[in-house]
Design a protein around this motif. Structure first.
Motif, mmCIF file in Angstrom:
data_model
loop_
_atom_site.group_PDB
_atom_site.id
_atom_site.type_symbol
_atom_site.label_atom_id
_atom_site.label_comp_id
_atom_site.label_asym_id
_atom_site.label_seq_id
_atom_site.Cartn_x
_atom_site.Cartn_y
_atom_site.Cartn_z
ATOM 1 N N SER A 1 -40.142 29.607 31.811
ATOM 2 C CA SER A 1 -38.900 30.308 32.156
ATOM 3 C C SER A 1 -38.474 30.045 33.599
ATOM 4 C CB SER A 1 -39.074 31.805 31.936
ATOM 5 O OG SER A 1 -40.030 32.322 32.835
ATOM 6 N N SER A 2 -39.430 29.999 34.539
ATOM 7 C CA SER A 2 -39.123 29.755 35.960
ATOM 8 C C SER A 2 -38.104 30.755 36.499
ATOM 9 C CB SER A 2 -38.616 28.313 36.163
ATOM 10 O OG SER A 2 -39.544 27.382 35.668
ATOM 11 N N GLY A 3 -38.166 31.987 36.014
ATOM 12 C CA GLY A 3 -37.258 33.012 36.523
ATOM 13 C C GLY A 3 -35.884 32.998 35.912
ATOM 14 N N ALA A 4 -35.612 32.058 35.006
ATOM 15 C CA ALA A 4 -34.294 31.969 34.370
ATOM 16 C C ALA A 4 -34.199 32.955 33.202
ATOM 17 C CB ALA A 4 -34.060 30.546 33.883
ATOM 18 N N PRO A 5 -33.000 33.255 32.733
ATOM 19 C CA PRO A 5 -32.843 34.134 31.558
ATOM 20 C C PRO A 5 -33.484 33.544 30.321
ATOM 21 C CG PRO A 5 -30.776 33.890 32.756
ATOM 22 C CD PRO A 5 -31.725 32.892 33.327
ATOM 23 N N GLY A 6 -33.454 34.302 29.218
ATOM 24 C CA GLY A 6 -34.059 33.857 27.979
ATOM 25 C C GLY A 6 -33.397 32.613 27.424
ATOM 26 N N ALA A 7 -34.128 31.969 26.492
ATOM 27 C CA ALA A 7 -33.656 30.684 25.963
ATOM 28 C C ALA A 7 -32.357 30.817 25.187
ATOM 29 C CB ALA A 7 -34.735 30.077 25.071
ATOM 30 N N ALA A 8 -32.104 32.003 24.601
ATOM 31 C CA ALA A 8 -30.901 32.193 23.791
ATOM 32 C C ALA A 8 -29.716 32.726 24.602
ATOM 33 C CB ALA A 8 -31.195 33.138 22.627
ATOM 34 N N ALA A 9 -29.895 32.882 25.906
ATOM 35 C CA ALA A 9 -28.836 33.481 26.720
ATOM 36 C C ALA A 9 -27.587 32.615 26.787
ATOM 37 C CB ALA A 9 -29.359 33.754 28.132
ATOM 38 N N TRP A 10 -27.715 31.344 26.471
ATOM 39 C CA TRP A 10 -26.553 30.446 26.600
ATOM 40 C C TRP A 10 -25.675 30.447 25.353
ATOM 41 C CZ3 TRP A 10 -25.331 26.135 23.583
ATOM 42 C CH2 TRP A 10 -26.286 25.793 22.629
ATOM 43 N N LEU A 11 -26.135 31.062 24.255
ATOM 44 C CA LEU A 11 -25.412 30.950 22.986
ATOM 45 C C LEU A 11 -24.005 31.547 23.061
ATOM 46 C CD1 LEU A 11 -28.307 31.703 20.481
ATOM 47 C CD2 LEU A 11 -27.360 29.490 21.163
ATOM 48 N N LEU A 12 -23.898 32.768 23.549
ATOM 49 C CA LEU A 12 -22.560 33.378 23.646
ATOM 50 C C LEU A 12 -21.660 32.631 24.631
ATOM 51 C CD1 LEU A 12 -22.864 37.269 23.404
ATOM 52 C CD2 LEU A 12 -21.383 35.762 22.086
ATOM 53 N N PRO A 13 -22.168 32.264 25.823
ATOM 54 C CA PRO A 13 -21.310 31.447 26.703
ATOM 55 C C PRO A 13 -20.881 30.135 26.059
ATOM 56 C CG PRO A 13 -23.134 32.359 27.928
ATOM 57 C CD PRO A 13 -23.402 32.690 26.498
ATOM 58 N N GLY A 14 -21.812 29.503 25.338
ATOM 59 C CA GLY A 14 -21.441 28.257 24.667
ATOM 60 C C GLY A 14 -20.340 28.458 23.643
ATOM 61 N N LEU A 15 -20.446 29.568 22.878
ATOM 62 C CA LEU A 15 -19.408 29.856 21.887
ATOM 63 C C LEU A 15 -18.077 30.190 22.561
ATOM 64 C CD1 LEU A 15 -18.549 30.376 18.957
ATOM 65 C CD2 LEU A 15 -19.381 32.728 19.225
ATOM 66 N N ALA A 16 -18.145 30.995 23.623
ATOM 67 C CA ALA A 16 -16.907 31.382 24.320
ATOM 68 C C ALA A 16 -16.216 30.162 24.941
ATOM 69 C CB ALA A 16 -17.224 32.422 25.392
ATOM 70 N N LEU A 17 -16.998 29.292 25.572
ATOM 71 C CA LEU A 17 -16.406 28.106 26.184
ATOM 72 C C LEU A 17 -15.822 27.169 25.124
ATOM 73 C CD1 LEU A 17 -19.092 27.311 28.920
ATOM 74 C CD2 LEU A 17 -16.800 28.243 29.278
ATOM 75 N N THR A 18 -16.491 27.088 23.973
ATOM 76 C CA THR A 18 -15.970 26.238 22.903
ATOM 77 C C THR A 18 -14.646 26.774 22.369
ATOM 78 O OG1 THR A 18 -18.213 25.612 22.261
ATOM 79 C CG2 THR A 18 -16.481 25.268 20.636
ATOM 80 N N LEU A 19 -14.589 28.081 22.108
ATOM 81 C CA LEU A 19 -13.340 28.669 21.615
ATOM 82 C C LEU A 19 -12.232 28.577 22.661
ATOM 83 C CD1 LEU A 19 -14.747 31.822 19.770
ATOM 84 C CD2 LEU A 19 -13.748 29.779 18.737
ATOM 85 N N ALA A 20 -12.607 28.780 23.928
ATOM 86 C CA ALA A 20 -11.609 28.650 24.990
ATOM 87 C C ALA A 20 -11.067 27.226 25.063
ATOM 88 C CB ALA A 20 -12.230 29.050 26.333
ATOM 89 N N SER A 21 -11.937 26.252 24.850
ATOM 90 C CA SER A 21 -11.489 24.857 24.853
ATOM 91 C C SER A 21 -10.506 24.600 23.722
ATOM 92 C CB SER A 21 -12.693 23.920 24.721
ATOM 93 O OG SER A 21 -13.586 24.087 25.796
ATOM 94 N N LEU A 22 -10.814 25.145 22.541
ATOM 95 C CA LEU A 22 -9.922 24.949 21.398
ATOM 96 C C LEU A 22 -8.570 25.612 21.640
ATOM 97 C CD1 LEU A 22 -12.418 25.501 18.434
ATOM 98 C CD2 LEU A 22 -11.506 23.340 19.288
ATOM 99 N N ALA A 23 -8.601 26.825 22.203
ATOM 100 C CA ALA A 23 -7.333 27.513 22.474
ATOM 101 C C ALA A 23 -6.516 26.756 23.514
ATOM 102 C CB ALA A 23 -7.610 28.938 22.935
ATOM 103 N N LEU A 24 -7.188 26.295 24.578
ATOM 104 C CA LEU A 24 -6.481 25.573 25.641
ATOM 105 C C LEU A 24 -5.994 24.206 25.174
ATOM 106 C CD1 LEU A 24 -5.658 25.790 28.612
ATOM 107 C CD2 LEU A 24 -7.867 24.772 29.232
ATOM 108 N N ALA A 25 -6.701 23.615 24.212
ATOM 109 C CA ALA A 25 -6.300 22.297 23.707
ATOM 110 C C ALA A 25 -4.922 22.341 23.064
ATOM 111 C CB ALA A 25 -7.334 21.788 22.704
ATOM 112 N N GLY A 26 -4.514 23.494 22.560
ATOM 113 C CA GLY A 26 -3.180 23.614 21.985
ATOM 114 C C GLY A 26 -2.077 23.418 23.015
ATOM 115 N N TYR A 27 -2.435 23.526 24.288
ATOM 116 C CA TYR A 27 -1.447 23.327 25.366
ATOM 117 C C TYR A 27 -1.577 21.943 26.012
ATOM 118 C CZ TYR A 27 -0.800 28.399 25.199
ATOM 119 O OH TYR A 27 -0.540 29.690 24.789
#
Length: 307
Positions: A206-232
Motif C-alpha cells: 500500500s505504501s500509505g496510499a488508499p485501497g486498491a479499489a479507491a480508483w473505481l469511482l473516479p475512473g467511472l466519473a472521469l469516463t462519463l465526464a469524457s463522454l458528456a464532454l465529447a458531445g461538445y
C-alpha cells in the motif's frame, strides 16, 4: 455470402422492434447482401402499423399518377418481386455455427480492445506487480492509483472515431452508430480494464496510499465526464481535458511540495482525493451529474463522427 438466412421469428421481432440492438444490427448487415431475407423482412415490416400506413400512401400516389406511369410502376414492381429468390428452409443447428457471435462481440467492442490498448493495460497491471516484487519498489500502488483512472478514459478515446477505427466511415453510417455504439464500447473498455488494474493494486504494497479499489469511482466519473464532454468537443479533446485534469490535480501538488519523499507526498495527495466517504461521495455525485449531462447531450452523438 453464407448459407445462413434469417428465420421468420427473427424477421417478425425485427419488424415489431423487439429484437435486441446487437442482433438487429447484425441482421441489417446481413440484409445488405441477401435478397431472400430482405424480402422476408420487408413482408414482416409491411404487416406492422407503419407498413399499413406506407401501403396507403403508396396507393394514394399510384392513384394520383397517370395511367401509363402507374402501369409502368406496377410492371417494375412485379419484375422486382420475381427477381427475389424464395426463402430457404434452414436447419436451426446451422445458425449457431454460422453466426460467429464472439466475432461480432469483439467487433462491437471496438478497436481499442483489438489493438495496442489492451496490451498496454496488461503491461501496466503485470508491470506493477513485477516492479513491486521483482525490483523491490515500494511506491507502486500510489503510481498505479494515479494512472488507473486515466486508463478507461484513454480506452474510450481509442474506441470511436476516424482516427482509431479503420472502418469508422462504415460504422458511423449504420443505425447502431453514435451514442449506442460508444456506450457498448465503453462498457467493454471498463469490463476489461477494471479487473487487472484492481487486482494489481491489491497485490502490491500500500505504501500509505488508499485501497486498491479507491480508483473505481473516479475512473467511472472521469469516463462519463469524457463522454458528456465529447458531445461538445469530440472524444480526443474531451479525454485530454478529463484525463489531463486528473493527472494535474494529483501530480502537481505532490511535485510542488518541499522534500524528497515523492512517494509519500503522492500517497498523501491520493488520500485527499480518494480516501474516505466524502471523497468517494463526491466522485459518485460527479458520476451521476456526468450521466445526466450525457443523457441531455445524447442528440449530439447522432452526428458525432459521421461522414
Amino acid at each position: 455470402m453464407t448459407d445462413w438466412h434469417a428465420p421468420d421469428d427473427l424477421a417478425l421481432r425485427y419488424a415489431d422492434g423487439s429484437l435486441p440492438e446487437a442482433d438487429a444490427w447484425s441482421l441489417e448487415k446481413h440484409l445488405e447482401h441477401c435478397t431472400s431475407c430482405a424480402s422476408r423482412v420487408s413482408r414482416a415490416v409491411r404487416g406492422t402499423t407503419a407498413g399499413v400506413v406506407l401501403a396507403e400512401v403508396r396507393e394514394s400516389v399510384l392513384g394520383a399518377a397517370p395511367a401509363a406511369a402507374r402501369e409502368s410502376l406496377l410492371t417494375a414492381a412485379r419484375t422486382d418481386a420475381r427477381a427475389l429468390t424464395p426463402p430457404r428452409t434452414h436447419s436451426p443447428a446451422l445458425i449457431p455455427a454460422l453466426t460467429p457471435r464472439l466475432a461480432r462481440i469483439l467487433w462491437a467492442a471496438g478497436p481499442a480492445l483489438r489493438g495496442a490498448w489492451l496490451s498496454a493495460v496488461l503491461i501496466v497491471a503485470v508491470g506493477a506487480v513485477v516492479l513491486a516484487y521483482g525490483a523491490g519498489y515500494a511506491g507502486v500502488r500510489p503510481v498505479l492509483l494515479v494512472v488507473a483512472p486515466v486508463v478507461p478514459v484513454v480506452g474510450v478515446a481509442l474506441s470511436y472515431g476516424a482516427y482509431a477505427d479503420p472502418l469508422h466511415e462504415i460504422t458511423a453510417s449504420t443505425p447502431s452508430a453514435g451514442l449506442r455504439l460508444v456506450l457498448v464500447r465503453t462498457a467493454a473498455v471498463l469490463a476489461v480494464s477494471l479487473p487487472p488494474l484492481t487486482l494489481a493494486g491489491v497485490l502490491v504494497p500500500s505504501s500509505g496510499a488508499p485501497g486498491a479499489a479507491a480508483w473505481l469511482l473516479p475512473g467511472l466519473a472521469l469516463t462519463l465526464a469524457s463522454l458528456a464532454l465529447a458531445g461538445y468537443v469530440g472524444c480526443p479533446a474531451a479525454t485530454a481535458v478529463t484525463g489531463g485534469g486528473w493527472l494535474c490535480a494529483v501530480l502537481a501538488p505532490a511535485l510542488a511540495a518541499p522534500g524528497d519523499r515523492l512517494t509519500a507526498r503522492l500517497a498523501e495527495q491520493l488520500s485527499a482525493c480518494l480516501d474516505g466517504a466524502p471523497a468517494q461521495g463526491g466522485w459518485a455525485a460527479a458520476a451521476v451529474l456526468s450521466a445526466v449531462a450525457l443523457a441531455v447531450r445524447r442528440p449530439a452523438y447522432d452526428h458525432l463522427g459521421r461522414p
